[in-house]
Design an enzyme around this catalytic site. Structure first.
Site, PDB file in Angstrom:
ATOM      1  N   ASP A   1       0.002   1.666   2.526  1.00 27.01           N
ATOM      2  CA  ASP A   1      -1.406   1.581   2.140  1.00 27.01           C
ATOM      3  C   ASP A   1      -2.253   2.660   2.817  1.00 27.01           C
ATOM      4  OD1 ASP A   1      -3.612  -0.035   0.846  1.00 27.01           O
ATOM      5  OD2 ASP A   1      -4.271  -0.104   2.932  1.00 27.01           O
TER       6      ASP A   1
ATOM      7  N   GLU B   1       0.367   5.031  -1.312  1.00 24.38           N
ATOM      8  CA  GLU B   1      -0.921   4.744  -1.961  1.00 24.38           C
ATOM      9  C   GLU B   1      -1.867   5.845  -1.489  1.00 24.38           C
ATOM     10  OE1 GLU B   1      -4.703   3.980  -2.176  1.00 24.38           O
ATOM     11  OE2 GLU B   1      -4.217   2.471  -0.651  1.00 24.38           O
TER      12      GLU B   1
END
Length: 384
Positions: free
Chosen positions: A283, A336
């Site tokens: 992330d 991401e």
């Protein structure tokens, strides 16, 4: 604190590095717990900086924290175990003595998953926040209860993988797991580690892969967590221009510290090994790559060449991906990442970051924008 809490003193080294924090060994059972001041942890005589101790009376399920007594400014703090396997149910914040035994039944999946996770394999991923999925009577689901129903739904809809929004332990439920304190602990909100293993095992037996959202970009500043762990900035940068995230009000890992990188890489490998996770969606990679991310002029520190690239973070990401693909070549690593940073999914020996895939954030945002439009105007939106 009660008489059953571990006491840990850092008096031997006022400015301790990560390895000198009070912590346990990486065995399958947590032994250091309970006791009185007589059960204090002590540094190993080998100079490794690892503190250890043994509490024979420790029992499975008992809660514990480390009491840190630092020589730095008289700091004391009660901390959850950074490498604990299980935690108390929020809002309680202690760690629990636990072990990770499980009789896996997913051998067929594990033997074939290299082909299922390959770059040339069809992959349709269902992104899932476990706590929000088909709640019954407003109650949070259990890992075991969700597994059969979720597997049936995914097979019916043609998904090949489920991506779990972070189920690593986190104190603030509203963060959806993206502010992690337990980098080795499955969230107790949904059951025990064995319940999660059942969940993954069941999906694997149904031919469904499991990807975990994993957050090495920042961590919350809750007092029981990693922040200011031993009275020093142990995991995070001391300079707020490097160690504080203005967008999320969280702390940023110090990737220039060998021990911090080791902690994070160990966490990634842990989930792949002990939980048979098929891949990690890393992330907020963009926030790691740029020193000026979400900062105004004068609020960030340039790198040694005067640029805004976070050289330590990029080297960490390369180290992470090398380690994962070395030990688990049949898994996948997904970034991401929402910027134009080059070669995100190119091998490290070519100068890339080493990810297998880059998460297409633009597609998601465009789709959401499209669906928000009145159907009458969608053709215009698409054309523009």
């Amino acid at each position: 604190m009660t008489s059953s809490d571990v006491i840990c003193s850092n008096a031997a080294e006022p400015r301790s590095e990560f390895g000198r924090e009070c912590r346990q060994g990486l065995g399958d059972r947590r032994l250091e717990r309970l006791g009185t001041h007589e059960d204090a942890l002590a540094p190993r005589p080998d100079g490794s900086g690892i503190w250890e101790g043994s509490v024979p009376a420790a029992q499975r399920g008992q809660a514990y924290k480390y009491r840190i007594a630092s020589t730095v400014d008289g700091y004391t703090g009660d901390k959850a175990d950074p490498i604990g396997f299980y935690s108390e149910l929020a809002p309680a914040t202690g760690s629990r003595v636990w072990s990770l035994e499980w009789q896996w039944q997913d051998g067929r999946w594990m033997e074939s998953r290299a082909g299922r996770n390959g770059l040339d394999a069809p992959m349709s991923i269902y992104e899932l926040h476990l706590g929000s999925w088909r709640r019954k009577d407003g109650q949070l689901p259990n890992y075991r209860e969700v597994a059969p129903e979720l597997a049936d739904y995914m097979l019916r809809m043609g998904f090949t993988h489920v991506e779990l929004m972070p189920i690593t332990e986190h104190p603030f439920y509203g963060s959806w797991g993206y502010q992690t304190t337990g980098y080795f602990a499955a969230s107790a909100r949904y059951g025990t580690p064995q319940d999660l293993m059942y969940f993954i095992d069941h999906l694997h037996q149904k031919g469904i892969g499991v990807i975990l959202d994993w957050v090495p970009s920042h961590f919350p500043t809750d007092a029981h967590g990693l922040i200011y762990f031993d009275g020093t900035h142990l995991y995070e940068h001391a300079d707020a221009r490097q160690g504080f995230h203005p967008e999320w009000n969280s702390a940023i890992f110090n990737y220039g510290r060998n021990e911090v990188r080791s902690f994070l890489v160990s966490s990634a490998l842990f989930w792949l090994k002990h939980y048979h996770i098929d891949g990690l969606r890393v992330d907020a990679v963009a926030s790691m790559l740029y020193l000026d991310y979400a900062r105004k002029q004068g609020e960030w520190v340039p790198n040694r060449f005067g640029g805004r690239e976070n050289l330590e973070a990029t080297e960490f990401l390369r180290e992470l991906n090398r380690a994962v693909y070395r030990d688990h070549p049949d898994t996948t690593m997904i970034a991401e990442e929402s910027t134009a940073w080059p070669m995100v999914s190119r091998p490290t020996d070519m100068g890339g970051l080493g990810f297998g895939l880059k998460w297409n954030m633009g597609w998601m945002h465009d789709t959401l924008k499209y669906m928000q439009q009145d159907p009458l105007y969608r053709a215009i939106t698409t054309a523009s």
